[in-house]
Design a protein around this motif. Structure first.
Motif, PDB file in Angstrom:
ATOM      1  N   UNK A 130       0.493  -0.846  -0.037  1.00 19.28           N
ATOM      2  CA  UNK A 130       0.432   0.242  -0.107  1.00 19.28           C
ATOM      3  C   UNK A 130       0.896   1.129  -0.102  1.00 19.28           C
ATOM      4  N   UNK A 131       2.139   1.458   0.697  1.00 22.13           N
ATOM      5  CA  UNK A 131       2.602   2.722   0.812  1.00 22.13           C
ATOM      6  C   UNK A 131       3.342   2.878  -0.904  1.00 22.13           C
ATOM      7  N   UNK A 132       3.709   1.335  -1.983  1.00 27.97           N
ATOM      8  CA  UNK A 132       3.504   2.112  -2.452  1.00 27.97           C
ATOM      9  C   UNK A 132       2.274   3.341  -3.873  1.00 27.97           C
ATOM     10  N   UNK A 133       1.153   3.388  -3.128  1.00 27.50           N
ATOM     11  CA  UNK A 133       0.433   4.480  -3.133  1.00 27.50           C
ATOM     12  C   UNK A 133       0.643   5.597  -3.094  1.00 27.50           C
ATOM     13  N   UNK A 134       1.566   5.694  -1.909  1.00 29.73           N
ATOM     14  CA  UNK A 134       1.299   6.845  -0.319  1.00 29.73           C
ATOM     15  C   UNK A 134       2.351   8.132  -2.263  1.00 29.73           C
ATOM     16  N   UNK A 135       3.550   6.814  -2.189  1.00 32.36           N
ATOM     17  CA  UNK A 135       4.331   7.266  -3.052  1.00 32.36           C
ATOM     18  C   UNK A 135       4.196   8.319  -4.875  1.00 32.36           C
ATOM     19  N   UNK A 136       3.587   6.970  -4.969  1.00 32.90           N
ATOM     20  CA  UNK A 136       3.350   7.474  -6.582  1.00 32.90           C
ATOM     21  C   UNK A 136       1.557   8.675  -7.033  1.00 32.90           C
ATOM     22  N   UNK A 137       0.859   8.676  -5.761  1.00 32.16           N
ATOM     23  CA  UNK A 137      -0.215   9.905  -5.606  1.00 32.16           C
ATOM     24  C   UNK A 137       0.673  10.762  -4.785  1.00 32.16           C
ATOM     25  N   UNK A 138       1.575  10.358  -4.476  1.00 31.73           N
ATOM     26  CA  UNK A 138       2.267  11.771  -3.893  1.00 31.73           C
ATOM     27  C   UNK A 138       2.884  12.981  -5.480  1.00 31.73           C
ATOM     28  N   UNK A 139       3.778  11.244  -6.004  1.00 33.09           N
ATOM     29  CA  UNK A 139       4.301  12.292  -7.483  1.00 33.09           C
ATOM     30  C   UNK A 139       3.599  12.841  -8.532  1.00 33.09           C
ATOM     31  N   UNK A 140       2.398  11.772  -8.492  1.00 34.23           N
ATOM     32  CA  UNK A 140       1.136  12.383  -9.529  1.00 34.23           C
ATOM     33  C   UNK A 140       0.750  13.694  -9.262  1.00 34.23           C
ATOM     34  N   UNK A 141       0.108  14.041  -7.841  1.00 35.05           N
ATOM     35  CA  UNK A 141      -0.744  14.761  -7.363  1.00 35.05           C
ATOM     36  C   UNK A 141      -0.324  16.482  -7.245  1.00 35.05           C
ATOM     37  N   UNK A 142       1.285  16.173  -7.598  1.00 34.12           N
ATOM     38  CA  UNK A 142       2.099  17.214  -7.852  1.00 34.12           C
ATOM     39  C   UNK A 142       1.784  18.584  -8.343  1.00 34.12           C
ATOM     40  N   UNK A 143       1.960  17.666  -9.457  1.00 36.16           N
ATOM     41  CA  UNK A 143       1.772  17.894 -11.177  1.00 36.16           C
ATOM     42  C   UNK A 143       3.233  19.092 -11.523  1.00 36.16           C
ATOM     43  N   UNK A 144       3.853  18.329 -10.796  1.00 37.13           N
ATOM     44  CA  UNK A 144       5.512  18.627 -11.406  1.00 37.13           C
ATOM     45  C   UNK A 144       6.252  17.477 -11.285  1.00 37.13           C
ATOM     46  N   UNK A 145       7.397  18.048 -13.130  1.00 46.96           N
ATOM     47  CA  UNK A 145       7.875  17.170 -14.071  1.00 46.96           C
ATOM     48  C   UNK A 145       9.175  15.636 -13.048  1.00 46.96           C
ATOM     49  N   UNK A 146       9.242  16.814 -12.151  1.00 54.90           N
ATOM     50  CA  UNK A 146      10.091  15.843 -11.280  1.00 54.90           C
ATOM     51  C   UNK A 146       9.444  13.741  -9.883  1.00 54.90           C
ATOM     52  N   UNK A 147       8.427  15.297  -9.775  1.00 58.01           N
ATOM     53  CA  UNK A 147       7.708  13.963  -8.797  1.00 58.01           C
ATOM     54  C   UNK A 147       7.581  13.137  -9.589  1.00 58.01           C
ATOM     55  N   UNK A 148       6.605  14.020 -10.819  1.00 58.98           N
ATOM     56  CA  UNK A 148       6.014  12.703 -11.518  1.00 58.98           C
ATOM     57  C   UNK A 148       6.898  11.629 -11.953  1.00 58.98           C
ATOM     58  N   UNK A 149       8.202  11.428 -12.352  1.00 56.61           N
ATOM     59  CA  UNK A 149       9.427  10.758 -12.645  1.00 56.61           C
ATOM     60  C   UNK A 149       9.903  10.243 -10.926  1.00 56.61           C
ATOM     61  N   UNK A 150       9.476  10.912 -10.079  1.00 54.09           N
ATOM     62  CA  UNK A 150      10.396  10.210  -9.450  1.00 54.09           C
ATOM     63  C   UNK A 150       9.389   9.042  -8.187  1.00 54.09           C
ATOM     64  N   UNK A 151       7.542   9.513  -8.536  1.00 52.98           N
ATOM     65  CA  UNK A 151       6.970   8.495  -8.145  1.00 52.98           C
ATOM     66  C   UNK A 151       6.837   7.625  -9.761  1.00 52.98           C
ATOM     67  N   UNK A 152       6.757   7.326 -10.120  1.00 47.65           N
ATOM     68  CA  UNK A 152       7.094   6.252 -11.548  1.00 47.65           C
ATOM     69  C   UNK A 152       7.650   5.091 -10.810  1.00 47.65           C
ATOM     70  N   UNK A 153       9.079   5.919 -11.178  1.00 51.93           N
ATOM     71  CA  UNK A 153      10.659   4.893 -11.135  1.00 51.93           C
ATOM     72  C   UNK A 153      10.351   4.656  -9.332  1.00 51.93           C
ATOM     73  N   UNK A 154       9.945   5.105  -8.248  1.00 55.48           N
ATOM     74  CA  UNK A 154       9.627   4.100  -7.261  1.00 55.48           C
ATOM     75  C   UNK A 154       8.540   3.206  -7.081  1.00 55.48           C
ATOM     76  N   UNK A 155       7.741   3.757  -7.844  1.00 53.36           N
ATOM     77  CA  UNK A 155       6.050   2.448  -8.283  1.00 53.36           C
ATOM     78  C   UNK A 155       6.943   1.319  -9.112  1.00 53.36           C
ATOM     79  N   UNK A 156       8.230   1.136  -9.711  1.00 48.89           N
ATOM     80  CA  UNK A 156       8.075   0.311 -10.968  1.00 48.89           C
ATOM     81  C   UNK A 156       9.130  -0.371  -9.983  1.00 48.89           C
ATOM     82  N   UNK A 157       9.988   0.952  -8.761  1.00 53.55           N
ATOM     83  CA  UNK A 157      11.261  -0.015  -7.974  1.00 53.55           C
ATOM     84  C   UNK A 157      11.113  -1.295  -7.508  1.00 53.55           C
ATOM     85  N   UNK A 158       9.452  -0.506  -6.218  1.00 48.37           N
ATOM     86  CA  UNK A 158       9.187  -1.241  -5.322  1.00 48.37           C
ATOM     87  C   UNK A 158       8.586  -2.956  -5.613  1.00 48.37           C
ATOM     88  N   UNK A 159       7.016  -2.415  -6.605  1.00 53.39           N
ATOM     89  CA  UNK A 159       7.046  -3.249  -7.180  1.00 53.39           C
ATOM     90  C   UNK A 159       7.644  -4.486  -7.945  1.00 53.39           C
TER      91      UNK A 159
END
Lengths: 362, 125
Positions: A130-159
């Motif tokens: 579930x903590x994957x969701x926290x990071x992915x949502x944080x990355x997506x909701x910020x509407x910043x490219x850095x955040x989005x990339x960070x969130x995507x990387x994190x979700x791919x890595x964690x799964x």
């Protein structure tokens, strides 16, 4: 009147205990922040924090007070609700995983644990998912490219690392024959000394699990989601004030929980070294045994936490393709092979009529 | 037993209370002066270019799909791992069957993984 008091006590003792555990976790997290800064200062030959309180030990509390008086900036184009939801999710998940880990216990008296559930291991794996969701949502909701990339990387890595982690945990279940964390710990008690601990019965699983635990907590050398040189702050680039502080808190609670789970699954959890001998020879028991077991669990957890901090300040960061190669092409096949090898070992023990490393021998 | 989970739910509720309290505390104690520049996403001091809601590499979807397959197969193994000891205690055919079936299952799993790797589904460049 005393009966009324007793019934009131019975209604509130569990929430009080849980409240106490949550507060202990908060204090532990701030001590871990301090420990991380002191250890990193030691490794880099700096002084580290030494101004707030004796030897700087109050530094984390000063940080929290600073963060809470800062402005909470939500990006205009972002999603405000999800922006707040993400850190809340992270903190709640990080805090509640500890509920299923036994702090002490004996086979006769049962475990000292908040929630003695029969599917504890699955619950821990589910919580980390579930903590994957926290990071992915944080990355997506910020509407910043850095955040989005960070969130995507994190979700791919964690799964990716969750698979190898689940497979390594499975090899522990083979020995224990149960998903309850208490049964898993007690199954490591059977050889009398510490050689029954899973780190000796299942060393490959231990290495895989420890590496995956490191990757799941997004710490160096697996801190691609917040690689400063590439992504500024990663998924928490657009976070400020206490919301950032909550990510920070969740990160350190997660570090503590990951160390605790590793210690519980592979280092005998609350078991003292040679516990059954101590009980047999010295008649150790009761409250003293419980207290010693809690100390043992904290010592083992602190050892792993120190190792994780040590690794962070010693090893350089992976490249992303190296990270994915390690997770999918090495750790996953190794841990699947490990499952089969452990199954064969358990079979051999039973066929030879020896002492099977399972609760059946207890 | 479902009642075993009650303490867990209490823990989740208390942790939720803590998180919401922290959020609320900041709203009370922190300043609030929004602005156009302040609300724009950070891009190293430059004016932001476009939106962040853009398309991203298909690799991430691919990893997610492969993950689902392997995770479900891994979950199938958990009931087997729990009851493996009992199969062994039953001895003979049950023990051999439990081992052979899972050997076959793991073999298929590994063949799938090798196929995936050979096809380049997990290569990042």
């Amino acid at each position: 009147m005393p009966e009324l008091l007793v019934s009131i006590w019975e209604a509130v003792d569990l929430p009080l205990a849980i409240f106490l555990v949550i507060n202990l976790l908060l204090v532990t997290a701030s001590l871990l922040v301090y420990a991380e800064r002191v250890v990193s200062a030691f490794i880099q030959e700096r002084s580290g924090p030494n101004r707030v309180g004796p030897r700087g030990i109050l530094q984390p509390f000063a940080d929290v007070f600073k963060l809470i008086f800062k402005e909470d900036i939500v990006p205009t184009a972002g999603n405000g609700f999800v922006h707040s939801l993400a850190p809340v999710l992270m903190v709640v998940i990080a805090m509640s995983t500890v509920a299923v880990i036994p702090f002490a216990g004996t086979a006769e008296a049962g475990p000292v644990v908040i929630a003695d559930v029969s599917v504890g291991l699955l619950l821990i794996l589910a919580m980390t998912s579930i903590s994957v969701y926290g990071i992915t949502l944080a990355g997506w909701s910020s509407n910043s490219k850095y955040s989005l990339l960070g969130g995507l990387r994190s979700s791919a890595q964690m799964i990716s690392y969750e698979l190898a982690m689940g497979a390594a945990a499975l090899s522990v279940v083979l020995y224990a024959g149960s998903l309850s964390i208490f049964d898993i710990v007690e199954s490591q008690n059977h050889l009398g000394s510490f050689f029954g601990w899973n780190i000796f019965r299942n060393p490959v699983g231990f290495v895989v699990f420890a590496v995956c635990a490191l990757a799941e907590t997004n710490r160096a050398p697996f801190d691609l989601p917040e690689a400063e040189q590439e992504l500024v702050g990663g998924y928490h680039t657009e976070y400020s004030g206490m919301k950032f502080g909550m990510f920070f808190l969740a990160e350190y609670v997660n570090l503590w929980i990951a160390s605790m789970v590793t210690a519980t699954l592979f280092l005998g959890g609350y078991l003292l070294p040679g516990q059954s001998l101590l009980v047999e020879w010295f008649g150790l028991g009761g409250l003293l045994l419980t207290a010693l077991q809690m100390v043992a669990l904290v010592a083992k957890t602190a050892f792993f936490a120190f190792c994780f901090i040590w690794i962070r300040w010693t090893l350089p960061r992976f490249k992303y393709d190296q990270l994915m190669t390690l997770g999918w092409k090495y750790l996953l096949p190794i841990s699947i092979a490990n499952i089969f090898v452990i199954a064969l070992i358990v079979t051999a023990y039973v066929l030879l009529g020896g002492d099977p490393p399972s609760p059946f021998s207890l | 037993m479902i009642t075993d989970f009650v303490p867990l739910f209490i823990m989740i509720l208390l942790a939720l209370g803590l998180a919401l309290t922290l959020l609320k505390l900041q709203q009370w104690l922190g300043p609030y002066q929004p602005g156009k520049i302040k609300g724009s996403p950070y891009e190293s001091g430059q004016d932001p270019v476009g939106s962040a809601r853009e398309r991203y590499s298909i690799k991430f979807y691919l990893v997610a799909m492969i993950f689902i397959v392997f995770d479900v197969e891994l979950v199938f193994l958990y009931p087997w791992a729990v009851s493996f000891g009992e199969f062994l205690q039953a001895g003979g055919g049950a023990a051999l069957g439990a081992l052979a079936v899972v050997g076959l299952f793991l073999f298929i799993l590994v063949v799938g993984l090798i196929y995936d790797i050979k096809k380049g589904g997990l290569d990042w460049d």
